[in-house]
Write a protein that holds these residues in place. Sequence first.
Motif, short mmCIF file in Angstrom:
data_model
loop_
_atom_site.label_atom_id
_atom_site.label_comp_id
_atom_site.label_asym_id
_atom_site.label_seq_id
_atom_site.Cartn_x
_atom_site.Cartn_y
_atom_site.Cartn_z
N ARG A 197 0.83 -1.20 0.00
CA ARG A 197 0.00 0.00 0.00
C ARG A 197 0.86 1.25 0.00
N ALA A 198 1.99 1.22 0.73
CA ALA A 198 2.86 2.40 0.81
C ALA A 198 3.41 2.77 -0.56
N THR A 199 3.75 1.76 -1.37
CA THR A 199 4.27 2.02 -2.71
C THR A 199 3.19 2.66 -3.58
N GLU A 200 1.98 2.14 -3.50
CA GLU A 200 0.89 2.71 -4.30
C GLU A 200 0.58 4.15 -3.89
N THR A 201 0.63 4.42 -2.57
CA THR A 201 0.38 5.77 -2.09
C THR A 201 1.45 6.74 -2.58
N ARG A 202 2.72 6.32 -2.53
CA ARG A 202 3.81 7.16 -3.04
C ARG A 202 3.65 7.43 -4.53
N LEU A 203 3.22 6.41 -5.27
CA LEU A 203 3.03 6.60 -6.71
C LEU A 203 1.90 7.58 -6.98
N GLN A 204 0.80 7.47 -6.22
CA GLN A 204 -0.30 8.42 -6.40
C GLN A 204 0.14 9.84 -6.10
N SER A 205 0.87 10.02 -5.01
CA SER A 205 1.35 11.36 -4.67
C SER A 205 2.32 11.88 -5.71
N GLY A 206 3.23 11.01 -6.17
CA GLY A 206 4.19 11.41 -7.19
C GLY A 206 3.51 11.79 -8.49
N ALA A 207 2.51 11.01 -8.91
CA ALA A 207 1.79 11.32 -10.14
C ALA A 207 1.03 12.64 -10.00
N GLY A 208 0.45 12.87 -8.81
CA GLY A 208 -0.26 14.12 -8.59
C GLY A 208 0.68 15.32 -8.64
N GLU A 209 1.85 15.19 -8.02
CA GLU A 209 2.83 16.28 -8.07
C GLU A 209 3.31 16.51 -9.51
N LEU A 210 3.44 15.42 -10.26
CA LEU A 210 3.85 15.56 -11.66
C LEU A 210 2.77 16.29 -12.46
N ALA A 211 1.51 15.98 -12.17
CA ALA A 211 0.41 16.68 -12.85
C ALA A 211 0.44 18.18 -12.55
N HIS A 230 -4.90 19.94 -15.82
CA HIS A 230 -3.86 19.23 -15.07
C HIS A 230 -4.04 19.42 -13.57
N TYR A 231 -4.38 20.63 -13.15
CA TYR A 231 -4.58 20.87 -11.72
C TYR A 231 -5.78 20.08 -11.20
N ALA A 232 -6.83 19.99 -12.00
CA ALA A 232 -8.00 19.21 -11.60
C ALA A 232 -7.64 17.72 -11.48
N GLU A 233 -6.80 17.25 -12.39
CA GLU A 233 -6.35 15.86 -12.33
C GLU A 233 -5.56 15.62 -11.04
N ALA A 234 -4.71 16.56 -10.67
CA ALA A 234 -3.94 16.44 -9.44
C ALA A 234 -4.85 16.45 -8.22
N LEU A 235 -5.87 17.31 -8.24
CA LEU A 235 -6.79 17.39 -7.13
C LEU A 235 -7.56 16.08 -6.97
N ALA A 236 -8.01 15.51 -8.07
CA ALA A 236 -8.71 14.22 -8.00
C ALA A 236 -7.79 13.13 -7.45
N THR A 237 -6.53 13.14 -7.87
CA THR A 237 -5.57 12.15 -7.37
C THR A 237 -5.35 12.33 -5.87
N ALA A 238 -5.28 13.57 -5.43
CA ALA A 238 -5.10 13.84 -4.01
C ALA A 238 -6.27 13.31 -3.19
N ARG A 239 -7.48 13.51 -3.71
CA ARG A 239 -8.67 13.03 -2.98
C ARG A 239 -8.67 11.50 -2.91
N VAL A 240 -8.33 10.84 -4.01
CA VAL A 240 -8.29 9.37 -4.02
C VAL A 240 -7.23 8.86 -3.05
N ALA A 241 -6.06 9.52 -3.03
CA ALA A 241 -4.95 9.08 -2.19
C ALA A 241 -5.13 9.51 -0.74
N GLY A 242 -6.06 10.42 -0.45
CA GLY A 242 -6.19 10.93 0.90
C GLY A 242 -4.95 11.69 1.33
N ASP A 243 -4.41 12.51 0.42
CA ASP A 243 -3.14 13.22 0.64
C ASP A 243 -3.43 14.71 0.80
#
Length: 427
Positions: A197-211, A230-243
């Motif tokens: 789970r930690a790897t998946e969470t890091r990937l979600q956060s990394g992808a969001g920061e990249l967006a 792109h910002y909306a995509e990052a926001l959606a990723t943040a909500r999914v990741a709980g970040d």
Amino acid sequence: MATSRAVPNLAFRRLRGQQSPSEFAAAVRRAAREIGEQVACDARYIGRVEAGEIRCPNYAYERVFRHMFPGLTPADLGFAAREDVRGRRTTAAAAAPPPALTTRNDEESDVLRRAFMTSGTATVAAASLGLGGSAAAIPAPRSPHRIGDAEVRAVEAAVRRIRLLDDRHGAEGLYKVAAQPLRAAYALLDEGVSTRRATETRLQSGAGELAISVGWLAHDSGRLGEARSHYAEALATARVAGDPALEAHAFCNTAFLARDAGRFREAVRAAQAGLNAARAVPSARLQALLSLREAGAWAGLGDRSSCEQALGRAHGHFARGACDADPEWMSFFGEPELEALEAQCWSALGEHGRAARHAHRATVLQNPHFARNLALYRAQLARDLARAGRPEEAAAEAQRVFASLEGVQSQRIRRMLDATRKLLATS
């Protein structure tokens, strides 16, 4: 005995990311072994580089760093030219300036696009402008679509490289190339499977920061619609990741974009939403930046009272200082940016003389490494001087911007200079 004041190497510090100095030193030693070099790198060496005590690495370290960060020059890593440090002429090859950013021809660009997606899995072409090299920047998921630390580190490294190059050169030459690793990162999220789970969470956060990083490149190069996506995509990723840190970052950039687009009510709401998310992040500097975004939005609405209240909160948060919890992406946010954002507020409220004083302080305080931001602050100062009825000073400052624009590509800066030129033509 006379001493020289070392200037911290923020570019090198950014590349270290979340790794400790010891971990980064170990990575340097591993990279050295890969190319047959021997360097005795330890945490102390990394600390001296980041503190600015080592202004130029020796030839062995330079080869290792070029191997670790393909496409980046020593200047991109925050180092001074060898001849400047050692005070003598070097060979023509060593003394040659780093290659300028170039635009690939249509055939090369087409090759990059075709090479991006192969066999249904994500891969990144050898990207220009330092985002790749001879090897893929973000690897495809390992069969059967497994993702692990290597893939996550590649995404995080792509974020750092984009930010580093943007600091030095601006966005326009980077945006189209940077979109490739972004697609690859989200393909990893869609296709990859991790047992941790930690790897998946890091990937979600990394992808969001990249967006967000790619969104910023779109924003700075005038592609406001694409930036918003792109910002909306990052926001959606943040909500999914709980970040919450990623969510606050996405709202911060959304507020900035909305203000630039003249949607000031939206900018206020986005900044306030970011402040709400940032409550879960123990970073006073993050609160300060979001408060400045809110202040800028109120200024755009002409609400002086609300703007001054938000500025007061921003200064209060900023005075609490930096801390280890400050997000990595905020390395650009120091006193120069604080002064520049306050200048924008007073300019929007019609107090151009006051705005010019803050903009001038931003130019004096800014680290030259942030070439794009320094040019931006000077362009802002020139515009404020012109609006304040000081045309000679405005023209001189605009000329300084033109002299410093080599290698910097930013539509925002050009727009500001055009506005200054028009003001001077009618003064």
